[in-house]
Design a protein around this motif. Sequence first.
Motif, PDB file in Angstrom:
ATOM      1  N   TYR A   1      13.606  59.831  55.105  1.00  0.00           N
ATOM      2  CA  TYR A   1      12.781  61.003  54.852  1.00  0.00           C
ATOM      3  C   TYR A   1      11.709  61.098  55.926  1.00  0.00           C
ATOM      4  O   TYR A   1      11.356  60.103  56.563  1.00  0.00           O
ATOM      5  N   LEU A   2      11.179  62.317  56.081  1.00  0.00           N
ATOM      6  CA  LEU A   2      10.003  62.498  56.920  1.00  0.00           C
ATOM      7  C   LEU A   2       8.933  63.180  56.088  1.00  0.00           C
ATOM      8  O   LEU A   2       9.164  64.243  55.523  1.00  0.00           O
ATOM      9  N   PHE A   3       7.768  62.540  55.998  1.00  0.00           N
ATOM     10  CA  PHE A   3       6.609  63.152  55.355  1.00  0.00           C
ATOM     11  C   PHE A   3       5.724  63.727  56.456  1.00  0.00           C
ATOM     12  O   PHE A   3       5.345  63.019  57.388  1.00  0.00           O
ATOM     13  N   VAL A   4       5.415  64.995  56.333  1.00  0.00           N
ATOM     14  CA  VAL A   4       4.587  65.672  57.328  1.00  0.00           C
ATOM     15  C   VAL A   4       3.250  66.047  56.694  1.00  0.00           C
ATOM     16  O   VAL A   4       3.218  66.689  55.631  1.00  0.00           O
ATOM     17  N   TYR A   5       2.183  65.636  57.339  1.00  0.00           N
ATOM     18  CA  TYR A   5       0.841  65.979  56.858  1.00  0.00           C
ATOM     19  C   TYR A   5       0.307  67.107  57.733  1.00  0.00           C
ATOM     20  O   TYR A   5      -0.111  66.903  58.871  1.00  0.00           O
ATOM     21  N   PHE A   6       0.361  68.328  57.205  1.00  0.00           N
ATOM     22  CA  PHE A   6      -0.154  69.492  57.919  1.00  0.00           C
ATOM     23  C   PHE A   6      -1.649  69.656  57.620  1.00  0.00           C
ATOM     24  O   PHE A   6      -2.065  69.569  56.468  1.00  0.00           O
ATOM     25  N   TRP A   7      -2.431  69.904  58.665  1.00  0.00           N
ATOM     26  CA  TRP A   7      -3.859  70.116  58.469  1.00  0.00           C
ATOM     27  C   TRP A   7      -4.385  71.095  59.510  1.00  0.00           C
ATOM     28  O   TRP A   7      -3.751  71.347  60.533  1.00  0.00           O
ATOM     29  N   LYS A   8      -5.560  71.646  59.231  1.00  0.00           N
ATOM     30  CA  LYS A   8      -6.146  72.636  60.134  1.00  0.00           C
ATOM     31  C   LYS A   8      -7.494  72.176  60.660  1.00  0.00           C
ATOM     32  O   LYS A   8      -7.683  72.031  61.862  1.00  0.00           O
ATOM     33  N   GLN A   9      -8.437  71.940  59.761  1.00  0.00           N
ATOM     34  CA  GLN A   9      -9.783  71.516  60.157  1.00  0.00           C
ATOM     35  C   GLN A   9      -9.986  70.052  59.804  1.00  0.00           C
ATOM     36  O   GLN A   9      -9.599  69.602  58.721  1.00  0.00           O
ATOM     37  N   ASN A  10     -10.636  69.321  60.694  1.00  0.00           N
ATOM     38  CA  ASN A  10     -10.850  67.892  60.480  1.00  0.00           C
ATOM     39  C   ASN A  10     -12.116  67.664  59.654  1.00  0.00           C
ATOM     40  O   ASN A  10     -13.071  67.009  60.083  1.00  0.00           O
ATOM     41  N   ASP A  11     -12.098  68.223  58.437  1.00  0.00           N
ATOM     42  CA  ASP A  11     -13.265  68.091  57.565  1.00  0.00           C
ATOM     43  C   ASP A  11     -13.070  66.930  56.590  1.00  0.00           C
ATOM     44  O   ASP A  11     -12.051  66.226  56.616  1.00  0.00           O
ATOM     45  N   GLN A  12     -14.046  66.757  55.711  1.00  0.00           N
ATOM     46  CA  GLN A  12     -14.003  65.605  54.809  1.00  0.00           C
ATOM     47  C   GLN A  12     -12.797  65.630  53.857  1.00  0.00           C
ATOM     48  O   GLN A  12     -12.129  64.602  53.695  1.00  0.00           O
ATOM     49  N   PRO A  13     -12.486  66.757  53.219  1.00  0.00           N
ATOM     50  CA  PRO A  13     -11.306  66.776  52.343  1.00  0.00           C
ATOM     51  C   PRO A  13     -10.023  66.425  53.094  1.00  0.00           C
ATOM     52  O   PRO A  13      -9.159  65.708  52.573  1.00  0.00           O
ATOM     53  N   THR A  14      -9.907  66.920  54.330  1.00  0.00           N
ATOM     54  CA  THR A  14      -8.721  66.621  55.136  1.00  0.00           C
ATOM     55  C   THR A  14      -8.629  65.136  55.436  1.00  0.00           C
ATOM     56  O   THR A  14      -7.565  64.522  55.318  1.00  0.00           O
ATOM     57  N   GLN A  15      -9.766  64.531  55.819  1.00  0.00           N
ATOM     58  CA  GLN A  15      -9.783  63.111  56.132  1.00  0.00           C
ATOM     59  C   GLN A  15      -9.476  62.269  54.894  1.00  0.00           C
ATOM     60  O   GLN A  15      -8.757  61.263  54.964  1.00  0.00           O
ATOM     61  N   SER A  16     -10.022  62.692  53.753  1.00  0.00           N
ATOM     62  CA  SER A  16      -9.810  61.953  52.511  1.00  0.00           C
ATOM     63  C   SER A  16      -8.336  61.927  52.111  1.00  0.00           C
ATOM     64  O   SER A  16      -7.770  60.871  51.799  1.00  0.00           O
ATOM     65  N   MET A  17      -7.694  63.098  52.133  1.00  0.00           N
ATOM     66  CA  MET A  17      -6.295  63.174  51.748  1.00  0.00           C
ATOM     67  C   MET A  17      -5.400  62.506  52.791  1.00  0.00           C
ATOM     68  O   MET A  17      -4.364  61.934  52.458  1.00  0.00           O
ATOM     69  N   GLN A  18      -5.821  62.546  54.056  1.00  0.00           N
ATOM     70  CA  GLN A  18      -5.026  61.886  55.085  1.00  0.00           C
ATOM     71  C   GLN A  18      -5.017  60.376  54.865  1.00  0.00           C
ATOM     72  O   GLN A  18      -4.002  59.713  55.121  1.00  0.00           O
ATOM     73  N   GLY A  19      -6.123  59.839  54.386  1.00  0.00           N
ATOM     74  CA  GLY A  19      -6.169  58.412  54.073  1.00  0.00           C
ATOM     75  C   GLY A  19      -5.167  58.054  52.987  1.00  0.00           C
ATOM     76  O   GLY A  19      -4.447  57.053  53.091  1.00  0.00           O
ATOM     77  N   ILE A  20      -5.117  58.879  51.936  1.00  0.00           N
ATOM     78  CA  ILE A  20      -4.156  58.650  50.852  1.00  0.00           C
ATOM     79  C   ILE A  20      -2.733  58.769  51.385  1.00  0.00           C
ATOM     80  O   ILE A  20      -1.857  57.957  51.066  1.00  0.00           O
ATOM     81  N   PHE A  21      -2.516  59.791  52.221  1.00  0.00           N
ATOM     82  CA  PHE A  21      -1.193  60.030  52.803  1.00  0.00           C
ATOM     83  C   PHE A  21      -0.739  58.830  53.635  1.00  0.00           C
ATOM     84  O   PHE A  21       0.390  58.349  53.496  1.00  0.00           O
ATOM     85  N   GLN A  22      -1.613  58.329  54.502  1.00  0.00           N
ATOM     86  CA  GLN A  22      -1.244  57.232  55.386  1.00  0.00           C
ATOM     87  C   GLN A  22      -0.976  55.942  54.611  1.00  0.00           C
ATOM     88  O   GLN A  22      -0.020  55.216  54.909  1.00  0.00           O
ATOM     89  N   GLU A  23      -1.804  55.661  53.613  1.00  0.00           N
ATOM     90  CA  GLU A  23      -1.604  54.447  52.821  1.00  0.00           C
ATOM     91  C   GLU A  23      -0.299  54.513  52.041  1.00  0.00           C
ATOM     92  O   GLU A  23       0.462  53.540  51.986  1.00  0.00           O
ATOM     93  N   ALA A  24      -0.032  55.671  51.422  1.00  0.00           N
ATOM     94  CA  ALA A  24       1.170  55.820  50.606  1.00  0.00           C
ATOM     95  C   ALA A  24       2.435  55.749  51.455  1.00  0.00           C
ATOM     96  O   ALA A  24       3.371  55.012  51.130  1.00  0.00           O
ATOM     97  N   THR A  25       2.464  56.507  52.546  1.00  0.00           N
ATOM     98  CA  THR A  25       3.670  56.517  53.377  1.00  0.00           C
ATOM     99  C   THR A  25       3.869  55.179  54.088  1.00  0.00           C
ATOM    100  O   THR A  25       5.000  54.785  54.371  1.00  0.00           O
TER     101      THR A  25
END
Length: 281
Positions: A56-80
């Motif tokens: 599988y490929l998990f793709v994390y799409f984002w637009k602005q490098n704000d706090q919510p984006t960084q927070s969810m990216q942390g969850i995404f990276q740890e999980a994947t």
Amino acid sequence: MKRRNLQVQVTVALTMAAIGFAAPTSVQAQQFTSAKAGSASPAVTAMETASSQGKYLFVYFWKQNDQPTQSMQGIFQEATGRMADEADAISVQITDPSNAAIVKQFGVSRAPMPLALAIAPNGAVTAGLPVSFSEQQLREAIVSHGTAACLKAMQDRKTVLLCVKHRTGPNAFQGAQELTLDKRFAASTQIVEVDPADSAERKFLQSLEIDSTSENGVMVVLTPPGQRVATFAEHATKAQIVERLTELSSACCPGGQCGPDGTCAPGQECCPGGNCPPAKK
């Protein structure tokens, strides 16, 4: 609860429509394949590599490098990271011109951000998780081969003839085989075979209320974006299948049933004003 599971596993297209996402059609996929030939986009390379490895490929799409984006990216990276044996992962900023092809392919330019997308090895989108998600939701996006095959066919706007039997022979589901060879239906139908003895398919079959212990073969017809519209015995003839599907297509909605708001699912036409006649007995 079983019906709810069916919606969770099969009707990804409905979720995608709600967030402004459009699953790519076969034509769009072909256009993307042609366009990517000269592209060095990391996202394109990641898709090709994951698919070639059966991952599988998990793709994390984002637009602005704000706090919510960084927070969810942390969850995404740890999980994947904990799913590395069966999935790769990549981060894609949608405003980066080098990512234009993949952003266009999956139609995410106007989707709520951030957005995690799960893509099966066969190219099926198995989950789209906007704004906020958990590791468990990402894990649940890895589905069975049968589920992914059905999703891919429906995202290609095809009707799925899901054939389920423990042991299949040369004459198994002959009616379905003949239907897909008929030039009137060949381009719009696809057979997906599932062995009910495969434990990985158990949850999927349960969601469709299919008895995996039965020795009798069964065929379930699924239409985009995940409607179960008919069930046939293994030995149903082509004529019987065509007759039933023709009857269904003449109704305003599958089975003559409109949704609670007087509308049908995307891709289905409803009766004027949302008033459907009773389903035929």
